[in-house]
Scaffold this motif. Structure first.
Motif, PDB file in Angstrom:
ATOM      1  N   ARG A  70     -13.491   0.943  -6.669  1.00 55.42           N
ATOM      2  CA  ARG A  70     -12.349   0.681  -7.547  1.00 55.42           C
ATOM      3  C   ARG A  70     -11.085   1.383  -7.040  1.00 55.42           C
ATOM      4  N   GLY A  71      -9.955   0.701  -7.184  1.00 55.85           N
ATOM      5  CA  GLY A  71      -8.674   1.321  -6.873  1.00 55.85           C
ATOM      6  C   GLY A  71      -7.990   1.713  -8.170  1.00 55.85           C
ATOM      7  N   ALA A  72      -6.774   1.175  -8.395  1.00 55.68           N
ATOM      8  CA  ALA A  72      -6.012   1.560  -9.586  1.00 55.68           C
ATOM      9  C   ALA A  72      -6.467   0.816 -10.834  1.00 55.68           C
ATOM     10  N   GLN A 110      -4.782   5.318   4.002  1.00 52.58           N
ATOM     11  CA  GLN A 110      -5.990   5.393   3.205  1.00 52.58           C
ATOM     12  C   GLN A 110      -5.881   4.387   2.041  1.00 52.58           C
ATOM     13  N   PRO A 111      -7.025   4.018   1.448  1.00 51.74           N
ATOM     14  CA  PRO A 111      -7.008   2.923   0.468  1.00 51.74           C
ATOM     15  C   PRO A 111      -6.294   3.255  -0.838  1.00 51.74           C
ATOM     16  N   GLY A 112      -6.165   4.543  -1.166  1.00 50.12           N
ATOM     17  CA  GLY A 112      -5.570   4.900  -2.448  1.00 50.12           C
ATOM     18  C   GLY A 112      -4.056   4.917  -2.458  1.00 50.12           C
ATOM     19  N   VAL A 113      -3.431   4.606  -1.323  1.00 49.87           N
ATOM     20  CA  VAL A 113      -1.971   4.579  -1.275  1.00 49.87           C
ATOM     21  C   VAL A 113      -1.464   3.436  -2.154  1.00 49.87           C
ATOM     22  N   VAL A 114      -0.481   3.751  -2.995  1.00 52.45           N
ATOM     23  CA  VAL A 114       0.107   2.716  -3.847  1.00 52.45           C
ATOM     24  C   VAL A 114       0.985   1.807  -2.983  1.00 52.45           C
ATOM     25  N   ASN A 115       0.865   0.503  -3.205  1.00 51.37           N
ATOM     26  CA  ASN A 115       1.602  -0.491  -2.418  1.00 51.37           C
ATOM     27  C   ASN A 115       3.082  -0.128  -2.283  1.00 51.37           C
ATOM     28  N   LEU A 116       3.718   0.226  -3.394  1.00 53.90           N
ATOM     29  CA  LEU A 116       5.155   0.523  -3.362  1.00 53.90           C
ATOM     30  C   LEU A 116       5.466   1.770  -2.534  1.00 53.90           C
ATOM     31  N   ASP A 117       4.573   2.761  -2.593  1.00 53.68           N
ATOM     32  CA  ASP A 117       4.786   3.979  -1.796  1.00 53.68           C
ATOM     33  C   ASP A 117       4.767   3.649  -0.308  1.00 53.68           C
ATOM     34  N   LEU A 118       3.856   2.758   0.094  1.00 48.43           N
ATOM     35  CA  LEU A 118       3.818   2.350   1.494  1.00 48.43           C
ATOM     36  C   LEU A 118       5.099   1.612   1.862  1.00 48.43           C
ATOM     37  N   ARG A 119       5.531   0.715   0.986  1.00 48.26           N
ATOM     38  CA  ARG A 119       6.763  -0.035   1.257  1.00 48.26           C
ATOM     39  C   ARG A 119       7.931   0.912   1.492  1.00 48.26           C
ATOM     40  N   HIS A 120       8.053   1.909   0.626  1.00 51.24           N
ATOM     41  CA  HIS A 120       9.156   2.869   0.780  1.00 51.24           C
ATOM     42  C   HIS A 120       9.028   3.660   2.073  1.00 51.24           C
ATOM     43  N   PRO A 133       1.920  -7.983  -4.447  1.00 50.30           N
ATOM     44  CA  PRO A 133       1.402  -8.459  -5.731  1.00 50.30           C
ATOM     45  C   PRO A 133       2.293  -7.954  -6.877  1.00 50.30           C
ATOM     46  N   SER A 134       2.249  -8.663  -7.994  1.00 52.26           N
ATOM     47  CA  SER A 134       3.145  -8.324  -9.106  1.00 52.26           C
ATOM     48  C   SER A 134       2.987  -6.878  -9.559  1.00 52.26           C
ATOM     49  N   SER A 135       1.787  -6.330  -9.370  1.00 49.03           N
ATOM     50  CA  SER A 135       1.523  -4.946  -9.770  1.00 49.03           C
ATOM     51  C   SER A 135       1.850  -3.963  -8.648  1.00 49.03           C
ATOM     52  N   TYR A 136       2.773  -4.340  -7.750  1.00 47.06           N
ATOM     53  CA  TYR A 136       2.991  -3.535  -6.539  1.00 47.06           C
ATOM     54  C   TYR A 136       3.437  -2.107  -6.813  1.00 47.06           C
ATOM     55  N   ASP A 137       3.938  -1.842  -8.015  1.00 44.86           N
ATOM     56  CA  ASP A 137       4.364  -0.471  -8.278  1.00 44.86           C
ATOM     57  C   ASP A 137       3.220   0.423  -8.754  1.00 44.86           C
ATOM     58  N   TRP A 138       2.026  -0.139  -8.911  1.00 46.06           N
ATOM     59  CA  TRP A 138       0.891   0.746  -9.263  1.00 46.06           C
ATOM     60  C   TRP A 138      -0.427   0.353  -8.611  1.00 46.06           C
ATOM     61  N   CYS A 139      -0.543  -0.855  -8.054  1.00 50.60           N
ATOM     62  CA  CYS A 139      -1.803  -1.224  -7.398  1.00 50.60           C
ATOM     63  C   CYS A 139      -1.917  -0.502  -6.056  1.00 50.60           C
ATOM     64  N   THR A 140      -3.143  -0.374  -5.567  1.00 50.86           N
ATOM     65  CA  THR A 140      -3.339   0.354  -4.313  1.00 50.86           C
ATOM     66  C   THR A 140      -3.691  -0.593  -3.167  1.00 50.86           C
TER      67      THR A 140
END
Lengths: 462, 462
Positions: A70-72, A110-120, A133-140
C-alpha cells in the motif's frame, strides 16, 4: 503462530513500525473506492528500507500470512484494501528521492515519494515527470507504478509505464529483483519492468524506481469551449484527433458536472444558457506554436458547433479554468457521496458514452456526472448517491456496472487508469476472457506460487 | 514420428507450405548475425492465417518438436536461427494490413507486413508509424515486435513497444490469446502486450497487432556537424540532452565510419581534414520551430568545439547527408565482412565508448567503426574481419565481447535494440544476474512449460 509473526516483525522493524491497535490500523484498511470489500488486517507495518521490506516478506511467507502492499491509499479500485488477517505493508517511509541525474534526464526514487514532491524536485533541474493523476498532491510514486497511473497529461506524454526505465522489486521469496536499466533504450530479456507496472501489488513489492524525465514544457495556454449539444463536443474531440493536433491536455465536462461546479464555486459556466458540455484544452508548446495549436482547436470547435470558445495565455486564468475541471468530485459532494467509474473508449465514441451515461442515470434514478480525459477517451462517469440508503447504494452499484458494460460494448476497456483491484475482478475476467485469465494465473503462480501478495485482488486463482 | 508430423503439417497447410528440401530450407536457417549458432530444421512451414499457425503449434506440441518463429530474417542476434530438428515457422504470408482507423489513429496488421509497406499505407492517411529499424525496407512488423525493434526515430518517438496497443498471440497449447485493447489507455490486468514484445519468439507466436499511430510529422530539416575530437562530439550530445532539445534524429559516425563512407561514395566528409566524428541531426517540427531547434543544436555544437556545422531545409540534401549514415555497413564491406554489435550507454558516456572501442580495435588488430543513435546512447560498434581466417574470426568474437563488457562497465546494457537471441545468452545472464534469470525462467515455464518455442534462445533453462 500469528504472535510469533508479530514478534518477528517487531524484532525486524522495531515496535513503532508494527501497528496492531484496530483504531490505528482502521485507516489503513481501504482506499477511496467505496464498492470494494475490505477486511481487518493482523497488522500494519511500515518498513524503513528495502532490507526491512525483504524481512517482512520473508517473515510473512514463512508464516503463510498474506501481504497487501500500500502507498498513500488514494487508489480507486480497492487494490490496496486489506484482507482479513493480512499484513498491510505501507511503503510511505521509503520516501527518498535518491538521485536526479539531469544530464541523463532520469531520477531514482523510493516508492513512498509523493508525486508532487518529485515534480517539484525535478523542476529545479528544468525537468518534467509527466504522470499526473488527479491525486498528484498526495498519491505516491509506488502506487502510481502499481496501478500504471495516468492523469491529465497522458494525451501528449503517455502513462506511468512510459516514464519508467527500471525497478527494484522484492519477490515472494524475499529476493531483490532488478529490472530494466538506466539507459534510454534496452532490450536485454523480457520487459519485466512493464510487467510489474500495473500489476497492482500482486507480483512483488516495488522498492525503487528509475524514472525517465522530459524537458520541462513551456507554461500552458488554455482554451475552453462550450457546446450546446454533447454530440458536437464529441465531434470536436474526434476532429482534433483526426487533424493530428496533440494538445497537452484535453478534458471534457458534461452538463451535470458543469451545474455542480457552478453551484460549488458560485459562478456561471453556461449551464443556464444550455451548455451541454465543456472542453478544456491546453498547449504547452509555448509561443507561436501554442497559439497555432489552440487556434486550430478553436477552429475545430467552432466548425463542430461550439457556442463559445475562449483562449488565454494568462497562466492564472488558465489555472482557474482548469480548477473548474479539478473540483468536479468535490462539487458533487453537495448532492451526496460519489462513486467514480473509469472506462476508456475509442476517441470517436465519447459522445455516445456521454449519451449512454445520461440514459443509465435516468434508469437508475441517480445523478451521474461525466468528466474525463477526452483526448484519450478515458472517461470518469461519477455516480452520486446517499450511502445511508441501501437502495441508493444498490442502484449506484448497478449504474457502475452498466457503465462498464456500455464501454465494453463500444470496444472500450473496463479501466483506463484506476485499475481492477477488488472492485472489477469479475469484469476483468469478462474483458480478457478465459485464455487471458489462464495467462494471468500462470504468471501469478510463476512469480508468487504461494499467493502471498494481495490475494484475491485483480483476479481469482480458480 | 517426424514423418507423422510432416504428414499432419502438409494436411493442415498444404504441401506447398511445408518445405523440407535442405537446399530450400537452407535460406531459413539463420538471420544476419554471423556469430550465432544455427542448426538444420526438420521443416520450414509457411502458414497463411492464424488458424494454420494454431494448427502448426498444436501439431509440433503433440510431436514434441520445437518451433522457431521467424519473419524476414533481418535480425542481428540469431533469435530466429533454426535449432536441429525444429520447425521454422515463417510468418511472411500473414502480410495483410487489416485496418487503418485514421479517426482513432490506429492500424491492425498481420506480422508479415513489411515495415516500409505499413509506413506507406498509413502515410496516405496523414499518419506515421515511428519505429524505423535500419532494415525497414525489408524487415517485418512481426520481427520488430519480437525484438522490440528501435531505429533512428527513437530519440523522439520511442521504440516498438511504445507504439503497440494489443496483440493476438498463439500460445504453446495452440490457444489464441488477445492482449491489450484498441483504446489509447487501458490497465485491465497485467501488461501482457509488453511482455510478449521483445520476448524474441520464446513465449508465443504473434499473429496480429494493433498499432498506435501518430500524426505525420513535417518534412525534416537536417544538420551535420564535424568534430576534430571524439570528446567534443560526445560533449555536444550531452549538452543537447541537458538543454532539453529533442531532435527527431541524432546519429553519430566515428572516424573509421567516415573514412569507409568517403571511400565507398567517393566523396569527402572531412576525414583528411582530421574529422574524428560527425553528428547528423534532424528536426521534424517544421518551420520556425525546426529552425529554432537546429539553431540551438548548432550553437551547442559550436560551443563544444565543432569545426564545421551545416544546416539545410532542403529535403534531398538532407536525405543525401543521412544516406552517408545509412550506408556505413555497406561501405565497410570493402574491408571485409562486418559484425555489428549493439550496446546502449548513458548519453553522457558516448565519447568514452568511442574511445574504448578505438582501444579494443587496436588491441584486437581489427578495424572497428562506431555508428549509432547518439540521442539514445545506442551505439553499433561494427567490427571488420576476414571470415576465411579462423584467427580473425576469433579476434572479432573477442572484440565483440569486449565491447559488451565495456558497455556494462559504463552502466549500460548489452543490447539496445537488436536483442539477445542465440549470440548474447551468456551476456544476458551476466547483465540481469541470478534473480533476474530465475524470474525469466519462471515466466517461460509458466507460458511455455514444454519449452516448445525457440528453445535455448535468450537464456538457458538450467
Amino acid at each position: 503462530m500469528t504472535d510469533a509473526l508479530l514478534t518477528r516483525l517487531r524484532d525486524e522493524l522495531g515496535r513503532g513500525s508494527v501497528l496492531t491497535d484496530p483504531d490505528v490500523t482502521a485507516s489503513y484498511r481501504h482506499d477511496m473506492m467505496p464498492l470494494a470489500p475490505h477486511g481487518a488486517p493482523l497488522a500494519v507495518v511500515l518498513p524503513a528500507d528495502t532490507a526491512q521490506v525483504q524481512a517482512v516478506v520473508r517473515a510473512c511467507a514463512a508464516a503463510g500470512v498474506p501481504i497487501v502492499p500500500r502507498g498513500a491509499g488514494s487508489g480507486l479500485s480497492g487494490a490496496a484494501n486489506a484482507v482479513d488477517g493480512c499484513v498491510v505493508l505501507v511503503l510511505t517511509k521509503l520516501n527518498e528521492i535518491i538521485e536526479v541525474d539531469a544530464d541523463n534526464r532520469l531520477a531514482v526514487v523510493q516508492p513512498g515519494v509523493v508525486n508532487l514532491d518529485l515534480r517539484h524536485a525535478v523542476e529545479k533541474h528544468g525537468l518534467f515527470y509527466p504522470p499526473d493523476p488527479s491525486s498528484y498532491d498526495w498519491c505516491t510514486i509506488g502506487g502510481n507504478l502499481a496501478t500504471n497511473a495516468g492523469g491529465l497529461c497522458c494525451v501528449k506524454y503517455g502513462v506511468t509505464t512510459d516514464s519508467v526505465l527500471g525497478l527494484d522489486v522484492v519477490l515472494a521469496d524475499g529476493e531483490l529483483l532488478r529490472t530494466g536499466r538506466r539507459t534510454v533504450k534496452g532490450v536485454a530479456g523480457y520487459d519485466l519492468t512493464k510487467l510489474f507496472i500495473g500489476s497492482e501489488g500482486t507480483l512483488g513489492v516495488i522498492t525503487r524506481a528509475t524514472l525517465a524525465l522530459r524537458p520541462l514544457p513551456q507554461a500552458p495556454s488554455t482554451l475552453v469551449a462550450a457546446f450546446g449539444a454533447t454530440a458536437a463536443a464529441g465531434a470536436a474531440v474526434s476532429r482534433v484527433v483526426r487533424e493530428g493536433i496533440v494538445p497537452s491536455l484535453m478534458e471534457i465536462m458534461d452538463a451535470t458536472s458543469i451545474s455542480a461546479v457552478e453551484q460549488h464555486l458560485n459562478t456561471s459556466l453556461g449551464a443556464e444558457a444550455g451548455c451541454a458540455a465543456l472542453l478544456i484544452c491546453q498547449s504547452d508548446s509555448g509561443g507561436e506554436v501554442a497559439r497555432r495549436e489552440l487556434a486550430a482547436i478553436e477552429q475545430v470547435c467552432r466548425d463542430s458547433g461550439a457556442d463559445l470558445v475562449h483562449t488565454t495565455e494568462d497562466l492564472a486564468e488558465g489555472q482557474l479554468l482548469l480548477a473548474a475541471r479539478r473540483v468536479v468530485l468535490t462539487a458533487l459532494e453537495v448532492y451526496g457521496s460519489w462513486l467514480t467509474d473509469d472506462v476508456c473508449v475509442p476517441r470517436t465514441r465519447i459522445a455516445e458514452l456521454l449519451t449512454g451515461c445520461a440514459r443509465i442515470s435516468e434508469e437508475c434514478g441517480l445523478r451521474i456526472a461525466v468528466v474525463g480525459h477526452a483526448g484519450d477517451g478515458n472517461m470518469h462517469p461519477t455516480i452520486v448517491y446517499d450511502p445511508s440508503s441501501a437502495d441508493e447504494f444498490a442502484r449506484a452499484h448497478r449504474a457502475f456496472d452498466e457503465i462498464l458494460a456500455l464501454a465494453l460494448g463500444m470496444g472500450g476497456t473496463i479501466t483506463g487508469e484506476h485499475g481492477v483491484g477488488k472492485v472489477k475482478r469479475e469484469w476483468l475476467a469478462r474483458e480478457i476472457g478465459p485464455v487471458g485469465l489462464r495467462a494471468h494465473r500462470a504468471i501469478k503462480a510463476a512469480l508468487d506460487p504461494a499467493n502471498l501478495f494481495n490475494p484475491g485482488s485483480m483476479f481469482s486463482l480458480d
